[in-house]
Design an enzyme around this catalytic site. Structure first.
Site: not given
Lengths: 501, 501
Positions: B217, B325, B356, B380
């Site tokens: 994931f 990750d 997280k 941005t």
């Protein structure tokens, strides 16, 4: 150099009896003389960035890519419409952190809210909103993002996200899911669909597409970037979905002087949209069209309300959803809270995305765009209560000070000044647009080189404006941009033009 | 019901002389008895969610999709390891807002920082970091996210983002750009490349791929979702890139009892990775491999340090980047600050992503992953100084209270309890994993149905744990999870198992 006490022909344009009366009203409300802000720009260094900014940026460049940075700012010293850089240069900011600042730097009312227990608690105890929402989450939404005066007409639902790209991509996902749901006619998935989804293959991961417009900008992640067609530098070397893009109407400005031929061009594009949807039906059916009310990164390209009404008609006829990307146009800068309000659509868009000036991000949508089951459009945070509280306060401030109508009115004056300068400097100030779009205005220089020189000329005089597209100057003043700032802008632009001419 | 004063065999497992001594140390530091937190769970309603939570969630469901919500929380009443829901039920939270809470609810030191001028100003004056960074941005990074004790070894660069998905996708973009740059051998783009990029077509938008692992994931936007292979519900109806995925090693647990056969399985997968990279060379060359240290949503699937060292070897041999990750595994929960520290890699990964528990998001990377020009990996906000300040304070708190080694030590005790229960309830508690991964532990039930019943049984007793994959129970306690909480967990799990058996 300071422009506060100087005067010029351009500035005098703002001094009609009507505008004087208006200025009085605005000053009474606290704008024009935003409390505590500098009286004007003040550039102390011989170049911008000055030596201290350069040192800060060089240092940052050691640990990340900051080649794009213009100056480093002392945020504690910024105030109202003004920013102060590392060299103590004071700039009038008409770019607003890429159009994302609304009610002024160091807004005391906002910072007061930031120090409340409500905000501090929300910031430091960030929930997974989809699993453990706060008991008052609905109240926070209803007093802010979902307030009746704010929520786009006809859109009862909201999905909160973290930035413009995630807002748009989550809306894309909702459209793809709803499109397939409608096609299937039910909400069950067979084994083949489930298994193929895990292999990134059809039918579970269907070959569908999003239709966007050339020179449009919708973000820079993989889905949003596949709909972005602004500039090669945004897209080079990044794999993209094979999705269709059609011309943006090549309109002649000012719009009001070329209505007949512009109408024809818009109809050409509408026909192109229809054809493209038909052509892609067998290749990768178009689930939705995504469109900006004004193409904001791609050159400040406008279209008429008629165009958008026709686009809505076509999308309904073809069974394709319509997402209006108001990430840059939303929250008052165009003189209405949402730019799409001016279109007078008989049927609302299916989704309207927001970010930037709202500080919170997400999209409003119809009930039809609710996924068929939970966890389908989901992530850890699902937005941010702290940013939703901030949005609530920004909205409260905007409404308390009538900043949307103020911006509409400032826009009228801004346009007069640009029109006058355009007639005197026709190669440097041409193709004015945004006459009826609040202060969300732009003009072209004849060439990209001149545009860059103009932006740099303004910058060395202490006024920050942005570029967009090939040769446009884009103005993105804050919503508290007042008469005094307008005067300074007019003087500075004129001085720059005089030097360039 | 309250568990605070009860006792059980499972709880007594924690009461060795060693652990008693340890508990004393921890209590002295303020844990075990986190200041001001409830003494234990307390469920007042006959079911969870209770009537008040249900009413709040029903109300929220009118304006968005909240079918996934478990209970609504009164965040002001939460404290330490405990959350309080709308019905005043008190829960021991071992799920931590999907593993994103680190140093406790309503942490006074954090909230004190939230009310400082520094934080309030950062929150309400959010910069476009890539254009106008604050003068102290480097200092903020160096005292927090880039602190020597935090920054992964060998990675000098940082790119800040807004959430795990945007962190990963920005890292993917950097890998694609660097891969093409290396292939081209220079940083110029010819006309054909520039023009085709605008059409989402090769060579400008090249057909490259990211390699990920099945059941992995990495997020839910279009690029990250294309590498996510967790469950159909995450992927159905969303167009995806045709990118390769290989098996995750099907290891036998506990790992230490099956070393030889697990090694063989890991080598099989490594060979598969090599083959896949070779096979895709002509179809869609693999620019990078993305991998979780522990597959966290997909079922708490582990692999050995040997596997990751071999993966690093293969990626280097094949000229493919390696992204680790650490969105869910990072920031101390595995008993080291980063889970990948335990691999002892001779060459660091090319990028390590985080979000997280850090509350701020982004990725660390090598100099090679810097884009060839500015504006190529840009947006941005480019991150969030307010969240970076929060991360700095979280890190400061973690270090001041030695929470990483505390978590390592709690993990040892937690594992003993699970091992004991596993031997007594072998169908309900099996395949223990995470013995050396701090409190980042998991076990399987025999079936998904039993897993769901176990999670529900814990919940009605006031202990929140999560599920992952098909039949795993995942434990994600906060870093302040102490002896007292462990005792309560053990008692509650045992009571639940007793009822189910």
């Amino acid at each position: 150099m300071t422009f506060a006490s100087s005067s010029s022909a351009a500035a005098s344009l703002t001094r009609t009896a009507a505008s004087r009366a208006q200025a009085t009203v605005l000053r009474r409300r606290g704008f024009g003389t935003y409390p505590g802000q500098p009286s004007g720009p003040n550039v102390l260094t011989s170049s911008v960035p000055g030596p201290k900014s350069k040192a800060v940026l060089d240092d940052l460049n050691q640990v990340g890519d900051f080649r794009t940075a213009i100056v480093a700012l002392q945020y504690p010293k910024c105030k109202g419409n003004y920013v102060v850089d590392a060299d103590d240069n004071t700039h009038l900011d008409m770019f607003g952190q890429i159009a994302s600042i609304s009610v002024g730097y160091r807004n005391e009312e906002l910072e007061k809210v930031a120090r409340t227990e409500e905000f501090a608690m929300a910031a430091m105890n960030r929930p997974a909103l989809g699993v453990f929402p706060p008991v008052d989450w609905r109240a926070t939404l209803d007093a802010g993002l979902r307030k009746d005066s704010v929520r786009p007409r006809g859109l009862s639902q909201i999905f909160t996200a973290n930035c413009g790209s995630t807002a748009n991509e989550s809306a894309y996902k909702a459209c793809f899911m709803a499109y397939m749901h409608r096609k299937r006619g039910h909400s069950d998935f067979d084994q083949k669909t489930m298994a193929s989804s895990m292999d990134n293959a059809a039918p579970g991961a269907p070959t569908l597409s999003m239709l966007s417009f050339k020179t449009g900008f919708h973000g820079r992640l993989f889905g949003s970037l596949s709909t972005t067609r602004s500039k090669p530098i945004h897209k080079l070397d990044i794999p993209a979905f094979d999705w269709p893009a059609v011309d943006w109407p090549a309109l002649k400005y000012p719009l009001e002087e070329h209505e007949a031929e512009n109408r024809k061009e818009e109809e050409r594009v509408i026909a192109l949209v229809e054809e493209t949807i038909e052509q892609w039906e067998t290749k990768a059916p178009v689930a939705a069209v995504v469109v900006e009310p004004i193409q904001s990164e791609g050159g400040d390209n406008h279209a008429s309300p008629h165009f958008f009404r026709r686009l809505r008609e076509v999308t309904i006829q073809k069974g394709v959803y319509m997402i209006v990307d108001e990430v840059q146009t939303g929250v008052g800068a165009t003189g209405t809270f949402w730019a799409h309000e001016k279109w007078d659509l008989p049927t609302p868009p299916d989704a309207v995305s927001f970010s930037k000036k709202m500080q919170a991000a997400g999209y409003y949508h119809t009930e039809e765009l609710r996924p068929s089951a939970g966890y389908r459009n989901f992530n850890t945070w699902m937005g941010d209560p702290a940013r939703a509280i901030q949005a609530r306060e920004i909205i409260r401030y905007i409404e308390a000070h009538s900043l949307v109508s103020h911006t509409a009115s400032m826009g009228t004056q801004l346009h007069s000044i640009l029109a006058s300068l355009s007639s005197r400097y026709p190669t440097l100030v041409q193709n004015l647009r945004g006459k009826t779009e609040g202060t969300f205005q732009a003009f072209d220089c004849e060439t990209g080189k001149e545009r860059d020189a103009l932006v740099a000329g303004m910058r060395k005089r202490g006024v920050l404006v942005g570029g967009s597209g090939e040769r446009a100057v884009r103005l993105r003043p804050l919503l508290i941009f007042g008469e005094k700032e307008l005067e300074i802008f007019a003087e500075t632009l004129e001085a720059t033009l005089k030097e360039m001419a």
